[in-house]
Design an enzyme around this catalytic site. Structure first.
Site, PDB file in Angstrom:
ATOM      1  N   SER A 197     -45.029   0.727  43.989  1.00  0.00           N
ATOM      2  CA  SER A 197     -45.390   1.050  42.613  1.00  0.00           C
ATOM      3  C   SER A 197     -46.879   1.214  42.364  1.00  0.00           C
ATOM      4  O   SER A 197     -47.272   1.843  41.379  1.00  0.00           O
ATOM      5  CB  SER A 197     -44.839  -0.022  41.665  1.00  0.00           C
ATOM      6  OG  SER A 197     -45.398  -1.292  41.951  1.00  0.00           O
ATOM      7  N   HIS A 225     -38.757   3.159  41.618  1.00  0.00           N
ATOM      8  CA  HIS A 225     -39.614   4.326  41.417  1.00  0.00           C
ATOM      9  C   HIS A 225     -39.157   5.539  42.219  1.00  0.00           C
ATOM     10  O   HIS A 225     -39.838   6.568  42.219  1.00  0.00           O
ATOM     11  CB  HIS A 225     -41.060   3.984  41.747  1.00  0.00           C
ATOM     12  CG  HIS A 225     -41.725   3.156  40.703  1.00  0.00           C
ATOM     13  ND1 HIS A 225     -42.224   3.684  39.538  1.00  0.00           N
ATOM     14  CD2 HIS A 225     -41.940   1.817  40.620  1.00  0.00           C
ATOM     15  CE1 HIS A 225     -42.738   2.719  38.789  1.00  0.00           C
ATOM     16  NE2 HIS A 225     -42.576   1.577  39.427  1.00  0.00           N
ATOM     17  N   LYS A 256     -36.790   3.722  33.899  1.00  0.00           N
ATOM     18  CA  LYS A 256     -37.869   4.655  34.229  1.00  0.00           C
ATOM     19  C   LYS A 256     -37.367   6.086  34.106  1.00  0.00           C
ATOM     20  O   LYS A 256     -37.289   6.615  33.012  1.00  0.00           O
ATOM     21  CB  LYS A 256     -38.429   4.311  35.605  1.00  0.00           C
ATOM     22  CG  LYS A 256     -39.088   2.929  35.636  1.00  0.00           C
ATOM     23  CD  LYS A 256     -39.660   2.593  36.987  1.00  0.00           C
ATOM     24  CE  LYS A 256     -40.467   1.298  36.959  1.00  0.00           C
ATOM     25  NZ  LYS A 256     -39.677   0.106  36.584  1.00  0.00           N
TER      26      LYS A 256
END
Length: 410
Positions: A197, A225, A256
């Site tokens: 990240s 991610h 996300k």
């Protein structure tokens, strides 16, 4: 007789003052608009390079409509934890759809990606097991390991040969705890982020899986991610590397690229069943509200039906990285939309971020202890929602401010 009462938490004010003095204090930025390529921040309109909304789904019309329908039909909350009265048909439908999307037997959802890691790791490991972790794994993985009774070993970041050495030693020496020395571990769990990240690099997953298979270990990938970013239609790093069926546990996020809120674990059906009985965040937290569940379900459909979003994300990423490099900025080892702009000291990072904000660009500074003291940076993410005009304006600001502050050649 009177006594003088003192504040037992008074020391915290001193600690905060020390953070400010060392340029490590980060004030909260307050938005007064929806998430998007431009946001209203502290009363001004700025281009956002700080959101995890990779595909721009937080404000997608289909997502909004799905959430609105859910509120009208099911209300605003689930009313209980999953094991009492908080499991709705919506929750199980979302989990079935995620399992099909990820190519696994089953999925269990959690309130966040953080609670997924802190809920899964201690639930499946104990003193009979060994956890082997990448040096730069996310804080939620670290906390999950701390909550486990299992011993742990750390291998150098993304170093497959270093991992092999740890696994070989673990197999040859066995358990090290008193009374059980030399006994084989019940489980050796290799844990890694899929995309890291802070640096934006991708784990060398093929090598990790190969090393684990040779040692009889299981692989656990946190794909927060990579979800929505890598792999076919955003299925993640396992799909990206063609390793479906060879990774025991995948953790993903719904907060996300999916654009809503939550986390999930994908793997064997037995894993899901065990977690419903023993995972403390699952057992003791109210389940997702209907609007969130239905928005997540709609996002999975959008990711498969609108591949242009992922294509736009990568086109923006490639252009932004190339231009930052041309200007002379250090973007480290990034391979993904997470693009660090490494400047060195915390003071430089904070000042750079402040000046960019004055120029209309929101790019968050990241300092110690999140990153090493001498590796302060701006952590930027370009999203699919950014237009060419947004990128032009942002890059122009980076150029002007970088030269003004002496971060790139004038």
């Amino acid at each position: 007789m009177t006594t003088t009462r003192t504040d037992p938490l008074a020391f915290l004010a001193d600690e905060v003052d020390a953070l400010r003095r060392d340029h490590l204090y980060r004030a909260l930025k307050v938005m007064s608009s929806e998430q998007g390529p431009e946001v209203e921040l502290d009363g001004r309109r700025v281009i956002s390079l700080s959101s995890n909304d990779y595909l721009g789904l937080t404000h997608h019309p289909r997502m909004k409509a799905a959430a609105e329908r859910a509120v009208r039909e099911y209300g605003v909350g689930s009313g209980a934890v999953r094991t009492i009265a908080g499991t709705m048909s919506l929750h199980e439908e979302l989990e079935a759809e995620l399992a099909a999307f990820k190519g696994t037997e089953a999925v269990l959802t959690f309130q966040s990606g953080f609670t997924a890691n802190t809920g899964v790791i201690p639930a499946i490991t104990d003193e009979r097991d060994l956890i082997v972790s990448d040096q730069l794994n996310h804080a939620s993985i670290i906390d999950g390991m701390r909550l486990s009774k299992a011993p742990r070993k750390v291998y150098p970041h993304a170093d497959v040969e270093g991992l092999r050495a740890v696994l070989t030693q673990a197999r040859e020496r066995g358990r090290e705890d008193s009374g059980h020395q030399g006994e084989p571990y019940r489980l050796i769990l290799v844990v890694t982020d899929g995309v890291f990240s802070m640096d934006g690099d991708i784990a060398p997953l093929p090598g990790i899986v190969s090393a684990a298979e040779q040692a009889g270990a299981a692989v656990f990938v946190d794909d927060a991610h990579a979800s929505g970013v890598l792999g076919r239609n955003g299925r993640g790093t396992v799909d990206h590397f063609g390793l479906t069926g060879r990774v025991a546990i995948q953790v993903g996020t719904l907060s996300k690229a999916v654009g809503a809120l939550g986390g999930y674990v994908a793997g064997p059906a037995a894993l899901r069943e065990w977690l419903t009985q023993r995972s403390r965040p699952f057992l003791f937290s109210t389940s997702h509200p209907p609007a969130v569940v239905q928005a997540c379900r709609e996002a999975i459909r959008i990711m498969q039906e609108e591949p242009g979003l992922q294509e736009r994300l990568w086109a923006n990423t490639d252009r932004f990285k190339a231009e930052l490099t041309r200007l002379g900025f250090d973007t480290g080892s990034s391979e993904t939309p997470i693009t660090p702009v490494i400047v060195g000291t915390a003071e430089s990072g904070i000042r750079f971020s402040e000046r960019l904000l004055e120029e209309g660009v929101f790019a968050t500074s990241v300092v110690y202890p999140t990153v090493p003291l001498d590796r302060a940076r701006l952590r930027t993410i370009v999203t699919a929602a950014l237009t060419d005009e947004h990128l032009d304006r942002a890059l122009g600001a980076f150029d002007r401010v970088g030269r003004e502050l002496g971060l790139i050649a004038g």
